[in-house]
Design a protein around this motif. Structure first.
Motif, PDB file in Angstrom:
ATOM      1  N   LEU A  48      23.207   0.241  23.062  1.00 53.54           N
ATOM      2  CA  LEU A  48      22.488   0.485  24.317  1.00 53.54           C
ATOM      3  C   LEU A  48      22.249   1.979  24.530  1.00 53.54           C
ATOM      4  CD1 LEU A  48      24.306  -2.075  26.653  1.00 53.54           C
ATOM      5  CD2 LEU A  48      21.986  -2.253  25.732  1.00 53.54           C
ATOM      6  N   ALA A  49      23.221   2.806  24.155  1.00 54.00           N
ATOM      7  CA  ALA A  49      23.046   4.256  24.291  1.00 54.00           C
ATOM      8  C   ALA A  49      21.935   4.760  23.370  1.00 54.00           C
ATOM      9  CB  ALA A  49      24.362   4.964  23.979  1.00 54.00           C
ATOM     10  N   LEU A  58      23.727  10.486  17.666  1.00 57.83           N
ATOM     11  CA  LEU A  58      24.994  10.068  18.275  1.00 57.83           C
ATOM     12  C   LEU A  58      26.142  10.204  17.278  1.00 57.83           C
ATOM     13  CD1 LEU A  58      26.619   8.870  20.613  1.00 57.83           C
ATOM     14  CD2 LEU A  58      25.912   6.590  19.816  1.00 57.83           C
ATOM     15  N   ALA A  59      25.900   9.785  16.040  1.00 65.09           N
ATOM     16  CA  ALA A  59      26.934   9.896  15.013  1.00 65.09           C
ATOM     17  C   ALA A  59      27.320  11.352  14.772  1.00 65.09           C
ATOM     18  CB  ALA A  59      26.443   9.260  13.713  1.00 65.09           C
ATOM     19  N   GLU A  60      26.335  12.243  14.764  1.00 67.76           N
ATOM     20  CA  GLU A  60      26.609  13.660  14.546  1.00 67.76           C
ATOM     21  C   GLU A  60      27.315  14.290  15.754  1.00 67.76           C
ATOM     22  OE1 GLU A  60      22.893  15.447  13.596  1.00 67.76           O
ATOM     23  OE2 GLU A  60      22.826  14.640  11.553  1.00 67.76           O
ATOM     24  N   LEU A  85      26.156  11.673  23.573  1.00 63.75           N
ATOM     25  CA  LEU A  85      27.522  11.283  23.899  1.00 63.75           C
ATOM     26  C   LEU A  85      27.667  10.980  25.387  1.00 63.75           C
ATOM     27  CD1 LEU A  85      30.356  10.812  22.873  1.00 63.75           C
ATOM     28  CD2 LEU A  85      30.826  13.258  23.184  1.00 63.75           C
ATOM     29  N   ALA A  86      26.999  11.754  26.230  1.00 65.01           N
ATOM     30  CA  ALA A  86      27.027  11.492  27.672  1.00 65.01           C
ATOM     31  C   ALA A  86      26.388  10.138  27.987  1.00 65.01           C
ATOM     32  CB  ALA A  86      26.311  12.615  28.426  1.00 65.01           C
ATOM     33  N   ARG A  87      25.325   9.804  27.255  1.00 64.40           N
ATOM     34  CA  ARG A  87      24.703   8.491  27.458  1.00 64.40           C
ATOM     35  C   ARG A  87      25.675   7.373  27.100  1.00 64.40           C
ATOM     36  NH1 ARG A  87      19.812  10.834  25.325  1.00 64.40           N
ATOM     37  NH2 ARG A  87      20.321   9.999  23.260  1.00 64.40           N
ATOM     38  N   ALA A 146      34.763   7.110  19.484  1.00 63.53           N
ATOM     39  CA  ALA A 146      35.035   8.422  20.071  1.00 63.53           C
ATOM     40  C   ALA A 146      35.112   8.368  21.596  1.00 63.53           C
ATOM     41  CB  ALA A 146      33.964   9.428  19.647  1.00 63.53           C
ATOM     42  N   VAL A 147      34.683   7.272  22.193  1.00 63.84           N
ATOM     43  CA  VAL A 147      34.727   7.095  23.648  1.00 63.84           C
ATOM     44  C   VAL A 147      35.667   5.947  23.956  1.00 63.84           C
ATOM     45  CG1 VAL A 147      33.388   6.495  25.711  1.00 63.84           C
ATOM     46  CG2 VAL A 147      32.393   7.996  23.977  1.00 63.84           C
TER      47      VAL A 147
END
Length: 426
Positions: A241-242, A421-423, A296-298, A230-231
């Motif tokens: 790492l996130a 993160l997945a959600e 997501l920002a991480r 997604a990124v």
């Protein structure tokens, strides 16, 4: 079952490289130099069957029949002419099969013990688990094998059949990196990132003792890969790492109540197609965005940081730099190593070793998971290692419990942050 090496022509005498020697020098009364794979399988593995499998295949990995030998000209891996597999495989006697907590306690006890330097520096312990499963706990000295080489050994010795596990070849050639104009430009950036200013205090800094605590976490590889997708430009390793950054955030809030970004060291395999059993890796370092709440920002912040280091080939250039320093002066190389090993340079290492892409088995027993465990270091009381098998990522956490309490909480947080993160990208 004794396996001897009697043919002088087949004997090995391989000098330890500078990386191997540096790893060996880290070992002390409180620091054991080994790493570990915890391999979970369905059903009850028998020691005699596993012993037969190893005996059939040990000639595929001759380095595992070598012991550490000190000679006037230095340290060597030398053929052990009295090598006996019986000394390297134990079926651990327990009153009853152990659960996940009992297994973690047993692995911690093994991790507190140094491998016997009079024999080849590896050992496998076999445990029976609740529900009829088994666990293989394979310790191997890091001077003998890095994570990629250990994965190669598992492929050669254990799996009934497997695809290539060694998939992390260097992305740059030495000729590219050695181009004088580009090298000066990128070397300056590397020195700024790796040897520049001191960083904040590490929450894992302290005098490390002999006790260890182990915790395990499991994450779906496919879900984490989907999240990374997604990124733009993000990889599974960026997502790992996130996720670790989010787990550290929760742990630090609980233990310290004050947040600060945490600098991590990220080991990078530099194995090429023809490196074989070389112990060859490097690293780069970056600040994990622990202060960011949004998962997501991480991930976006981590991707930006790792992308810069990949474009400039930080890991490869750092390896060349250390090689050049060793050629110029071993003391100068050691000074640079000591400088980089300060807790003000990084707080913990987070490594990721890809394993088989497809499901594998041992003696017909499907492998349900593999967890990496790596030893901590002086003033670095926490380390996180990740292994993969098929669609499962296994996080192994190793810590000094006096300096890093509530390690199980951190392992649970890893699973929660992976799901968050997945959600977030669903």
């Amino acid at each position: 079952m004794q396996s001897t090496v009697d043919d002088d022509a087949a004997s090995i005498a391989k000098p330890l490289g500078s990386e191997d020697l540096a790893i060996l020098a880290l070992e002390s009364e409180t620091i054991a130099g080994h790493s570990c794979s915890v391999i979970m399988v369905e059903g009850g593995l028998r020691r005699d069957g596993l012993l037969d499998r190893l005996a059939e295949r040990i000639d595929r990995t001759p380095l595992l029949t070598c012991r550490l030998e000190e000679r006037p000209e230095g340290y060597f891996w030398a053929s052990d002419h009295h090598f006996d597999l019986e000394n390297h495989l134990s079926a651990t006697p327990m009153q009853r099969p152990c659960d996940r907590t009992g297994l973690c306690d047993a692995v911690a006890q093994l991790f507190e013990q140094h491998l016997d330097r009079t024999q080849p520096l590896w050992s496998i312990a076999l445990f029976a688990l609740d529900g009829g499963g088994s666990a293989l706990v394979w310790r191997i000295h890091h001077a003998l094998a890095d994570g990629t080489t250990s994965a190669l050994f598992a492929e050669r010795l254990l799996w009934d059949s497997a695809d290539n596990t060694v998939t992390t070849a260097s992305l740059h050639t030495k000729q590219d990196i050695a181009d004088s104009a580009r090298r000066r430009k990128h070397l300056a950036a590397l020195l700024g990132r790796e040897f520049g200013r001191q960083h904040g205090a590490s929450p894992f800094d302290g005098t490390v003792g002999t006790k260890r605590e182990i915790a395990l976490a499991e994450v779906s590889l496919s879900r984490l890969r989907q999240a990374a997708g997604a990124v733009d430009g993000a990889t599974v390793n960026d997502a790992i790492l996130a996720v670790v950054a989010g787990a550290l955030r929760l742990w630090i809030e609980h233990q310290h109540g004050r947040l600060a970004d945490v600098r991590v060291r990220v080991p990078v395999s530099l194995h090429g197609d023809h490196d074989g059993e070389l112990n060859r890796d490097s690293y780069f370092s970056l600040q994990l965005p622990v202060h960011l709440v949004d998962p997501l920002a991480r991930l976006q912040a981590v991707q930006r940081a790792t992308s810069r280091r990949k474009v400039d080939a930080d890991a490869e250039r750092l390896e060349l730099l250390y090689h050049d320093l060793a050629q110029l002066s071993p003391r100068l190389r050691q000074f640079a190593t000591n400088l980089e090993d300060s807790p003000r340079r990084f707080a913990l290492s987070v490594s990721n070793v890809p394993g088989p892409r497809s499901p594998v088995s041992v003696l017909g027993h499907p492998v349900t998971g593999s967890f990496g465990i790596a030893e901590i270091g002086e003033r670095h009381a926490l380390r996180i290692a990740v292994h993969s098998v098929a669609d499962q990522l296994g996080f192994g956490l190793c810590a000094d419990p006096q300096l890093v309490p509530n390690l199980q909480r951190m392992a649970v947080a890893i699973e929660e942050e992976a799901e968050a993160l997945a959600e977030a990208v669903a």
